[in-house]
Design a protein around this motif. Structure first.
Motif, short mmCIF file in Angstrom:
data_model
loop_
_atom_site.label_atom_id
_atom_site.label_comp_id
_atom_site.label_asym_id
_atom_site.label_seq_id
_atom_site.Cartn_x
_atom_site.Cartn_y
_atom_site.Cartn_z
N VAL A 47 0.88 -1.04 -0.07
CA VAL A 47 0.00 -0.02 -0.18
C VAL A 47 0.91 1.29 0.18
O VAL A 47 1.77 1.33 1.05
CB VAL A 47 -1.12 -0.02 1.13
CG1 VAL A 47 -1.91 1.22 1.26
CG2 VAL A 47 -1.78 -1.13 1.56
N TYR A 48 0.62 2.13 -1.01
CA TYR A 48 1.49 3.30 -1.20
C TYR A 48 0.29 4.40 -0.68
O TYR A 48 -0.66 4.31 -1.06
CB TYR A 48 2.02 3.46 -2.36
CG TYR A 48 3.19 2.65 -2.93
CD1 TYR A 48 4.35 3.19 -2.41
CD2 TYR A 48 3.00 1.38 -3.14
CE1 TYR A 48 5.54 2.36 -2.74
CE2 TYR A 48 4.13 0.61 -3.51
CZ TYR A 48 5.38 1.17 -3.09
OH TYR A 48 6.46 0.43 -3.26
N ARG A 49 0.75 5.49 -0.11
CA ARG A 49 0.06 6.78 0.47
C ARG A 49 0.48 7.96 -0.07
O ARG A 49 1.80 8.04 -0.31
CB ARG A 49 -0.23 6.42 2.10
CG ARG A 49 -0.79 5.35 2.25
CD ARG A 49 -1.17 5.38 3.74
NE ARG A 49 -1.58 3.87 4.05
CZ ARG A 49 -3.09 3.83 4.09
NH1 ARG A 49 -3.90 4.71 3.85
NH2 ARG A 49 -3.19 2.65 4.48
N THR A 58 -3.82 16.71 8.42
CA THR A 58 -3.14 15.80 7.35
C THR A 58 -4.01 14.66 7.30
O THR A 58 -4.20 14.03 8.46
CB THR A 58 -1.78 15.87 7.86
OG1 THR A 58 -1.33 17.22 8.11
CG2 THR A 58 -0.83 15.20 6.81
N ALA A 59 -3.80 14.10 5.98
CA ALA A 59 -4.24 12.88 5.96
C ALA A 59 -3.38 12.19 5.04
O ALA A 59 -2.67 12.78 4.21
CB ALA A 59 -6.01 12.86 5.30
N GLU A 60 -3.47 10.65 4.98
CA GLU A 60 -2.65 9.98 4.30
C GLU A 60 -3.55 8.96 3.31
O GLU A 60 -3.46 7.67 3.73
CB GLU A 60 -1.59 9.16 4.86
CG GLU A 60 -0.50 10.24 5.46
CD GLU A 60 0.64 9.83 6.20
OE1 GLU A 60 0.82 8.42 6.45
OE2 GLU A 60 1.84 10.31 6.39
N PRO A 61 -4.30 9.04 2.52
CA PRO A 61 -5.01 8.29 1.84
C PRO A 61 -4.26 7.40 0.77
O PRO A 61 -3.19 7.83 0.36
CB PRO A 61 -6.05 9.12 0.80
CG PRO A 61 -5.29 10.55 0.70
CD PRO A 61 -4.29 10.56 1.95
N ILE A 62 -4.74 6.25 0.47
CA ILE A 62 -4.22 5.44 -0.30
C ILE A 62 -3.84 5.93 -1.87
O ILE A 62 -4.81 6.41 -2.39
CB ILE A 62 -5.07 4.00 -0.38
CG1 ILE A 62 -5.17 3.46 0.69
CG2 ILE A 62 -4.21 3.07 -1.63
CD1 ILE A 62 -6.15 2.21 0.93
#
Length: 97
Positions: A47-49, A58-62
């Motif tokens: 999985v890369y974000r 701040t968010a780190e979606p796929i």
């Protein structure tokens, strides 16, 4: 041959995003039903974000899922049916978010 629709790809991607959660690697299965057929995706994916900064935080979606191995099965009332699933379509959905 069972044709995998755009709607089914979106459903599979949503289920996959839910089970992946915040992890950077996933290995397991997701399953559901749609359009008169049951389906199951069994996969191991990296999985890369991407980091998204907004005033709210701040968010780190796929941003991408790289498959190490996967199988997609569709089942009708009389058993398993071959399908035209492509993991590339799932990757494209995550890349476009």
């Amino acid at each position: 041959m069972y044709p995998v629709s755009s709607e089914l790809y979106r459903q599979v991607a949503a289920f996959l995003a839910q089970v992946v959660g915040g992890r950077s690697y996933f290995s397991g299965s997701v399953e559901g039903e749609t359009e008169g057929a049951a389906w199951r995706l069994t996969a191991s994916v990296i999985v890369y974000r991407r980091r998204v900064s907004q005033p709210e935080g701040t968010a780190e979606p796929i941003s991408d899922l790289v498959p190490v191995w996967w199988e997609f099965h569709t089942f009708a009332a009389d058993g398993e049916v071959p399908n035209d699933f492509s993991f590339g379509e799932i990757r494209d959905l995550f890349r476009s978010l």
